[in-house]
Scaffold this motif. Structure first.
Motif, PDB file in Angstrom:
ATOM      1  N   PRO A  74       0.829  -1.360  -0.090  1.00 18.36           N
ATOM      2  CA  PRO A  74      -0.078  -0.030   0.104  1.00 18.36           C
ATOM      3  C   PRO A  74       0.882   1.112   0.028  1.00 18.36           C
ATOM      4  O   PRO A  74       0.415   2.287  -0.277  1.00 18.36           O
ATOM      5  N   THR A  82      -4.753   6.279   2.961  1.00 17.62           N
ATOM      6  CA  THR A  82      -5.593   5.398   2.937  1.00 17.62           C
ATOM      7  C   THR A  82      -6.379   5.048   4.274  1.00 17.62           C
ATOM      8  O   THR A  82      -7.227   4.163   4.014  1.00 17.62           O
ATOM      9  N   PHE A  86      -9.711   4.688  -0.473  1.00 11.46           N
ATOM     10  CA  PHE A  86      -8.596   3.754  -1.255  1.00 11.46           C
ATOM     11  C   PHE A  86      -9.128   2.831  -2.050  1.00 11.46           C
ATOM     12  O   PHE A  86     -10.367   2.554  -1.737  1.00 11.46           O
ATOM     13  N   PRO A 242      -6.832   0.561   6.163  1.00 12.40           N
ATOM     14  CA  PRO A 242      -5.513   0.271   5.198  1.00 12.40           C
ATOM     15  C   PRO A 242      -4.541  -0.698   5.538  1.00 12.40           C
ATOM     16  O   PRO A 242      -3.458  -1.010   4.770  1.00 12.40           O
TER      17      PRO A 242
END
Length: 280
Positions: A74, A82, A86, A242
């Motif tokens: 990521p 995020t 996202f 995230p």
């Protein structure tokens, strides 16, 4: 993001997900190379080719939205944090079925906003079926140039149709199926199981073993937009963040809230009387 913006986002992503799926399909029988990831799972050159197309397309078209993919970090995302919004992508869901020459593989793209999967796209290139959603009551299939609203109308009096994983079935799921009998059970790979529930071609998808976020997010968005339900095995909502390492130990998807209540009741029956241990 409002409904209009989500609809535009989906229409913009459709050519990208089709391109990624077709690239994977071409490689299925054409010199496919298979490698092993650190966790022991397989990854193919088709996974990586699809991932490159999806990531490049998302970043070019939506530079302010970060990208989290099964096949990379990521940290490669750009722009917006995020923690808020996202993309969550699985460039080739059902890799084992893909490697075995089956058609049960798909490309998944979801948009996550404030912990919820608000947009979902699932493309199955081998059968050229594209499923997508961008909000409540806005779930569709686009196949052979036709766009149709989901869900379809199931046949009257149909026996319960349950979908389970072909490659990742587990004792808890098999025990739950016994409680839900009589039902027709079909084994299948990939997120197509979500899509068939959303289309009312199946009634329930059971997966009580561990899964990652990219396995679920696009399918959850489509099922919920079609009026269905996706919950953890304990009946709590599925949320997304995230952290790419977070697993969920069990979930189910149903085409109606009433069927969700039936599954929850069956799970409670097992928890109270079965020797099979359920994730907590």
């Amino acid at each position: 993001m409002d409904l209009s913006a989500r609809s535009q986002l989906v229409e913009t992503l459709i050519p990208i997900i089709r391109k990624a799926g077709k690239a994977a399909l071409r490689l299925q029988h054409d010199g496919l190379a298979v490698m092993t990831k650190e966790d022991g799972s397989p990854v193919t050159t088709a996974d990586l080719a699809s991932n490159e197309i999806l990531r490049a397309g998302c970043q070019a078209l939506f530079p302010d939205i970060a990208v989290i993919s099964e096949e990379d970090s990521p940290a490669m995302g750009t722009g917006k944090s995020t923690n808020d919004t996202f993309f969550l992508i699985d460039p080739l869901d059902g890799t084992k079925e893909f490697m075995n020459g089956r058609e049960e593989f798909a490309v998944n793209v979801a948009l996550v906003e404030s912990g919820r999967a608000s947009v979902g796209l699932i493309y199955a290139p081998a059968c050229d079926r594209l499923f997508f959603s961008h909000g409540p009551g806005r779930a569709f299939e686009r196949t052979a140039g036709r766009r149709r609203n989901l869900p379809y109308r199931p046949p009257a009096g149909r026996q319960l149709n349950a979908l389970i994983s072909r490659s990742h079935c587990d004792p808890q799921t098999l025990a739950l199926l016994k409680i839900l009998q009589p039902c027709k059970v079909r084994e299948m790979g990939s997120s197509l199981k979500f899509a068939l529930v959303a289309a009312a071609e199946a009634d329930v998808y059971l997966r009580l073993g561990p899964t990652m976020a990219w396995d679920r997010a696009a399918g959850q968005a489509i099922v919920e937009a079609a009026g269905g339900v996706v919950l953890q095995a304990d009946g709590s909502p599925l949320r997304y963040g995230p952290d790419r390492n977070v697993k969920v130990d069990g979930f189910f998807a149903t085409r109606t809230p009433q069927l969700a209540e039936r599954v929850i009741a069956a799970i409670r029956t097992l928890e109270s009387g079965s020797a099979v241990a359920f994730p907590q």
